[in-house]
Design a protein around this motif. Structure first.
Motif, PDB file in Angstrom:
ATOM      1  N   TYR A   1      32.444  12.178  28.256  1.00  0.00           N
ATOM      2  CA  TYR A   1      31.979  13.364  28.956  1.00  0.00           C
ATOM      3  C   TYR A   1      33.106  14.386  29.052  1.00  0.00           C
ATOM      4  O   TYR A   1      33.723  14.555  30.099  1.00  0.00           O
ATOM      5  CB  TYR A   1      31.473  12.998  30.353  1.00  0.00           C
ATOM      6  N   PRO A   2      33.416  15.072  27.953  1.00  0.00           N
ATOM      7  CA  PRO A   2      34.441  16.117  28.030  1.00  0.00           C
ATOM      8  C   PRO A   2      33.946  17.298  28.859  1.00  0.00           C
ATOM      9  O   PRO A   2      32.749  17.453  29.104  1.00  0.00           O
ATOM     10  CB  PRO A   2      34.644  16.507  26.566  1.00  0.00           C
ATOM     11  N   GLN A   3      34.889  18.142  29.249  1.00  0.00           N
ATOM     12  CA  GLN A   3      34.561  19.311  30.035  1.00  0.00           C
ATOM     13  C   GLN A   3      34.628  20.563  29.170  1.00  0.00           C
ATOM     14  O   GLN A   3      35.294  20.587  28.131  1.00  0.00           O
ATOM     15  CB  GLN A   3      35.517  19.437  31.221  1.00  0.00           C
ATOM     16  N   VAL A   4      33.908  21.574  29.601  1.00  0.00           N
ATOM     17  CA  VAL A   4      33.954  22.851  28.907  1.00  0.00           C
ATOM     18  C   VAL A   4      35.405  23.327  28.871  1.00  0.00           C
ATOM     19  O   VAL A   4      36.112  23.314  29.881  1.00  0.00           O
ATOM     20  CB  VAL A   4      33.059  23.881  29.614  1.00  0.00           C
ATOM     21  N   GLY A   5      35.860  23.728  27.687  1.00  0.00           N
ATOM     22  CA  GLY A   5      37.241  24.147  27.507  1.00  0.00           C
ATOM     23  C   GLY A   5      38.147  23.064  26.978  1.00  0.00           C
ATOM     24  O   GLY A   5      39.274  23.359  26.551  1.00  0.00           O
ATOM     25  N   ASP A   6      37.714  21.793  26.992  1.00  0.00           N
ATOM     26  CA  ASP A   6      38.525  20.717  26.433  1.00  0.00           C
ATOM     27  C   ASP A   6      38.658  20.876  24.919  1.00  0.00           C
ATOM     28  O   ASP A   6      37.734  21.352  24.239  1.00  0.00           O
ATOM     29  CB  ASP A   6      37.904  19.350  26.740  1.00  0.00           C
ATOM     30  N   THR A   7      39.792  20.428  24.391  1.00  0.00           N
ATOM     31  CA  THR A   7      40.013  20.421  22.950  1.00  0.00           C
ATOM     32  C   THR A   7      39.834  19.003  22.431  1.00  0.00           C
ATOM     33  O   THR A   7      40.487  18.078  22.906  1.00  0.00           O
ATOM     34  CB  THR A   7      41.417  20.938  22.605  1.00  0.00           C
ATOM     35  N   LEU A   8      38.937  18.844  21.444  1.00  0.00           N
ATOM     36  CA  LEU A   8      38.552  17.526  20.952  1.00  0.00           C
ATOM     37  C   LEU A   8      38.905  17.381  19.475  1.00  0.00           C
ATOM     38  O   LEU A   8      39.059  18.368  18.751  1.00  0.00           O
ATOM     39  CB  LEU A   8      37.049  17.302  21.129  1.00  0.00           C
ATOM     40  N   LEU A   9      39.022  16.137  19.050  1.00  0.00           N
ATOM     41  CA  LEU A   9      39.116  15.779  17.640  1.00  0.00           C
ATOM     42  C   LEU A   9      37.965  14.837  17.315  1.00  0.00           C
ATOM     43  O   LEU A   9      37.689  13.906  18.079  1.00  0.00           O
ATOM     44  CB  LEU A   9      40.449  15.100  17.323  1.00  0.00           C
ATOM     45  N   PHE A  10      37.332  15.038  16.180  1.00  0.00           N
ATOM     46  CA  PHE A  10      36.261  14.147  15.719  1.00  0.00           C
ATOM     47  C   PHE A  10      36.835  13.229  14.645  1.00  0.00           C
ATOM     48  O   PHE A  10      37.454  13.695  13.682  1.00  0.00           O
ATOM     49  CB  PHE A  10      35.082  14.943  15.185  1.00  0.00           C
ATOM     50  N   HIS A  11      36.636  11.923  14.839  1.00  0.00           N
ATOM     51  CA  HIS A  11      37.260  10.906  13.981  1.00  0.00           C
ATOM     52  C   HIS A  11      36.187  10.187  13.172  1.00  0.00           C
ATOM     53  O   HIS A  11      35.105   9.874  13.675  1.00  0.00           O
ATOM     54  CB  HIS A  11      38.026   9.901  14.844  1.00  0.00           C
ATOM     55  N   LEU A  12      36.514   9.907  11.925  1.00  0.00           N
ATOM     56  CA  LEU A  12      35.638   9.117  11.049  1.00  0.00           C
ATOM     57  C   LEU A  12      36.461   8.016  10.411  1.00  0.00           C
ATOM     58  O   LEU A  12      37.504   8.273   9.809  1.00  0.00           O
ATOM     59  CB  LEU A  12      35.020   9.988   9.960  1.00  0.00           C
ATOM     60  N   GLN A  13      35.989   6.771  10.550  1.00  0.00           N
ATOM     61  CA  GLN A  13      36.554   5.658   9.779  1.00  0.00           C
ATOM     62  C   GLN A  13      35.602   5.390   8.622  1.00  0.00           C
ATOM     63  O   GLN A  13      34.415   5.154   8.820  1.00  0.00           O
ATOM     64  CB  GLN A  13      36.695   4.412  10.640  1.00  0.00           C
ATOM     65  N   HIS A  14      36.128   5.448   7.401  1.00  0.00           N
ATOM     66  CA  HIS A  14      35.273   5.216   6.225  1.00  0.00           C
ATOM     67  C   HIS A  14      35.974   4.276   5.260  1.00  0.00           C
ATOM     68  O   HIS A  14      37.206   4.158   5.251  1.00  0.00           O
ATOM     69  CB  HIS A  14      34.910   6.541   5.546  1.00  0.00           C
ATOM     70  N   LYS A  15      35.162   3.597   4.464  1.00  0.00           N
ATOM     71  CA  LYS A  15      35.671   2.623   3.511  1.00  0.00           C
ATOM     72  C   LYS A  15      35.199   2.982   2.105  1.00  0.00           C
ATOM     73  O   LYS A  15      34.096   3.506   1.923  1.00  0.00           O
ATOM     74  CB  LYS A  15      35.192   1.210   3.861  1.00  0.00           C
ATOM     75  N   ILE A  16      36.050   2.691   1.134  1.00  0.00           N
ATOM     76  CA  ILE A  16      35.697   2.866  -0.273  1.00  0.00           C
ATOM     77  C   ILE A  16      35.862   1.522  -0.960  1.00  0.00           C
ATOM     78  O   ILE A  16      36.940   0.927  -0.935  1.00  0.00           O
ATOM     79  CB  ILE A  16      36.572   3.925  -0.954  1.00  0.00           C
ATOM     80  N   ALA A  17      34.779   1.034  -1.528  1.00  0.00           N
ATOM     81  CA  ALA A  17      34.808  -0.219  -2.285  1.00  0.00           C
ATOM     82  C   ALA A  17      34.789   0.114  -3.767  1.00  0.00           C
ATOM     83  O   ALA A  17      34.013   0.956  -4.219  1.00  0.00           O
ATOM     84  CB  ALA A  17      33.614  -1.096  -1.918  1.00  0.00           C
ATOM     85  N   GLY A  18      35.632  -0.516  -4.507  1.00  0.00           N
ATOM     86  CA  GLY A  18      35.720  -0.277  -5.944  1.00  0.00           C
ATOM     87  C   GLY A  18      37.019  -0.852  -6.459  1.00  0.00           C
ATOM     88  O   GLY A  18      37.532  -1.840  -5.953  1.00  0.00           O
ATOM     89  N   ASN A  19      37.610  -0.204  -7.462  1.00  0.00           N
ATOM     90  CA  ASN A  19      38.861  -0.704  -8.015  1.00  0.00           C
ATOM     91  C   ASN A  19      39.661   0.483  -8.545  1.00  0.00           C
ATOM     92  O   ASN A  19      39.388   1.008  -9.608  1.00  0.00           O
ATOM     93  CB  ASN A  19      38.594  -1.704  -9.128  1.00  0.00           C
TER      94      ASN A  19
END
Length: 633
Positions: A306-324
């Motif tokens: 529950y951030p507040q108006v005016g807060d500075t946020l970062l959006f994070h993504l964890q992703h995986k790549i399968a292959g070689n």
């Protein structure tokens, strides 16, 4: 689902994957996909043999042979010996056992804690079928009706863990059967030539560490095993058929089997156990998987709901790549794909990513640029991999993930401060480092006005005012005053009548604490120390001669300008009053009346510092009495 058109570059990737178009060589890839993972959970007494289990890509049943009556030996589920999954130590606490005899039995069943496997057993457990020829990776919605897009399976394998506690002559086998046309598996107890044991090559070295030869290890074990779980890998392209290596790849129907066979000797041992069975397919493609996403505060990367108006946020993504390795196009250029982040369906952040994996799977973390919350309300954050649909993948359904949060209007913490104290006819600030000496008569109400500032823009916060003998905020006890604690602020100045009449002599600290419903407590403390000292009224003479030579009273004490000292002399003599600082140095003296009786003298210090002094009565050179006085400027 992603839409396809025959003229798109994506269809060229599809053709390359299927082997229909041949330009330049493409490096071998490996995006392994699990089609089954089994930990044998659920109630052992009602475990559903012959029924498809939910949650697998290839949801096929487990079957035991012979299909049992209650008294027949057969594979079953038990919870005495099992392989603990470190990711879920409280789950998956069961395994398959070669002589459980509890399928379709609502009560009872055999338990390896108390029972041992029986003699003359020949039991089999299997799972399947699954396909090793081709694999559906997505649905082409541009055709009418929609058709499945399939790619050729490059490789397939199964793994499991086992313990086999038997004597020589009793054997545990793991094996594979397959068919290109028939959906019915061969009988594992009668059609033995149609079940094949997987083989693996292991090098053999002499005592000097020099390679001697390679040896083939087949899928069986006999004789006593140690107490540790063993790992077994069943590669579908390495099966033993009477000394010849054959492959189960490219088959429409493939089954996995586990078989246990005992002789007529009762060895009182526990037999074979199987756990953590996994079946995986390599479709020859890369796979880009959006695993999870979250919202963090930018200043400390702490997860926030529950951030507040005016807060500075970062959006994070964890992703995986399968292959070689690094995916390249037919010209040898690195293939890049675009990842984007949307906030309430509006594009906020975008970046280009290399499609680069390790030997099988690599995990990456991606952060957006800072996002400042503009208004109150709900927010939905969506990450999309391969946002321009440029990459043909092993799975096209795992490229996005979403998180949500609700932004609220800031509820600012309240404020508080101990401002000033009434002293010598005016309010004196308590915000500077100093000491103020305050007089009081013990047991009498001595009220001193204090001014405290409190404020809370959003709520009516509650607050306390404390007095204590230490400098820790909020310690001690609430001050005796005209207030009932807790009190409630009114966005401004609060006046408190501080009753010091019952406090002990010494140094006192004032602190205040305020708290609303939404924030942590806020503390404030005066920087000025209040020194409380007791004073007594001057004694009246009763007209009689004193009974001892002494200083009987000093008033007021402490004093600012002058102090009166009451002195009694029993007999005539050479009497004088000397004043000394705390080091013993004499700073002043007063010549007294030499006659016996009472007298009062006044001392007015000049050019000396504030502090403690000692008044000494001397008669004929002898010190008769000493009192301590405190001089305040």
């Amino acid at each position: 689902m992603k839409r396809w058109s025959l003229g798109s570059s994506r269809m060229m990737w599809l053709a390359l994957a299927l082997g229909f178009v041949l330009t330049t060589a493409i490096p071998a890839l490996a995006a392994w996909k699990y089609v089954m993972q089994e930990n044998f959970e659920n109630d052992p007494r009602t475990w559903t043999w012959r029924q498809p289990r939910q949650g697998w890509t290839n949801s096929q049943p487990w079957v035991v042979v012979p299909w049992p009556q209650v008294t027949q030996p057969h594979w079953g589920i038990q919870n005495y010996i099992y392989r603990v999954d470190p990711s879920y130590p409280e789950r998956y606490i069961q395994a398959a056992w070669c002589d459980a005899s509890n399928s379709n039995v609502t009560t009872g069943g055999r338990d390896p804690e108390f029972d041992r496997y029986r003699v003359n057993m020949h039991t089999h457990m299997r799972w399947g079928p699954f396909a090793t020829d081709s694999l559906t990776i997505m649905e082409d919605t541009t055709t009418i009706p929609p058709t499945n897009v399939r790619v050729r399976v490059r490789d397939a394998r199964a793994s499991f863990e086992w313990i086999n506690r038997v004597a020589v002559g009793d054997t545990f086998f793991w094996e594979v059967a397959f068919s290109a046309t028939s959906p019915s598996p061969p009988n594992p107890l009668t059609a033995r030539d149609q079940w094949y044991q997987p083989v693996r090559t292991f090098p053999v070295f002499d005592t000097a560490g020099v390679w001697v030869r390679d040896t083939l290890v087949r899928g069986f074990h006999c004789g006593r095993a140690d107490t540790y779980w063993q790992f077994a890998l069943m590669k579908m392209d390495s099966l033993d058929s009477a000394g010849t290596i054959i492959s189960a790849l490219g088959k429409r129907y493939v089954w996995l089997g586990w078989r246990f066979k005992s002789n007529a000797i009762n060895d009182s041992l526990r037999g074979a156990f199987v756990d953590n069975v996994k079946v995986s397919i390599d479709d020859g493609l890369f796979d880009h998987n959006a695993v999870r996403c979250a919202t963090y505060r930018a200043r400390d990367t702490v997860w926030i709901t529950y951030p507040q108006v005016g807060d500075t946020l970062l959006f994070h993504l964890q992703h995986k790549i399968a292959g070689n390795g690094l995916l390249r196009d037919s010209l040898g250029n690195a293939v890049r794909t675009r990842a984007q982040c949307l906030v309430n369906n509006q594009a906020f952040f975008s970046t280009q990513l290399d499609v680069n994996a390790g030997e099988e799977e690599t995990t990456y973390n991606l952060y957006s640029t800072p996002f400042i919350v503009p208004i109150e309300g709900p927010y939905e954050v969506t990450w999309q991999l391969d946002a321009d649909n440029t990459l043909l993948e092993s799975s096209e359904t795992n490229n996005s993930c979403m998180t949500a949060f609700g932004a609220v209007t800031p509820n600012y913490p309240p404020t508080t401060s101990v401002d000033s104290i009434w002293y010598n006819g005016t309010f004196r600030s308590l915000s500077i480092p100093d000491t103020i000496y305050v007089q009081r008569q013990l047991g009498r109400h001595t009220n001193i006005p204090l001014i405290v500032s409190n404020g809370d823009e959003d709520d009516s916060a509650s607050w306390f005012l404390f007095n204590s003998t230490d400098s820790f905020p909020g310690s001690g006890s609430p001050v005796m005053s005209n207030r009932v604690w807790p009190s409630y602020e009114h966005d401004g100045i609060d006046t408190v009548q501080w009753n010091i009449g019952f406090l002990a002599d010494g140094f006192w600290y004032l602190s205040t604490v305020i708290q609303d419903l939404y924030n942590e407590p806020v503390y404030a403390m005066s920087r000025t120390v209040i020194a409380i000292v007791q004073v007594d009224a001057p004694e009246a003479s009763d007209g009689l001669l004193p009974t001892e030579t002494s200083i009987t009273n000093a008033y007021p004490n402490p004093f600012n300008n002058a102090i009166q000292l009451r002195i009694g002399l029993v007999k005539d003599g050479n009497a004088q009053l000397t004043l000394h600082d705390i080091t013993g140095r004499q700073v002043d003296h007063i010549v007294l009346d030499q006659r016996a009786g009472w007298q009062t003298v006044t001392w007015q210090p000049r050019h000396i510092a504030t502090g403690v002094y000692f008044a000494r009565l001397q008669v004929n050179g002898n010190v008769m009495s000493t009192v301590k006085v405190m001089y305040l400027k």
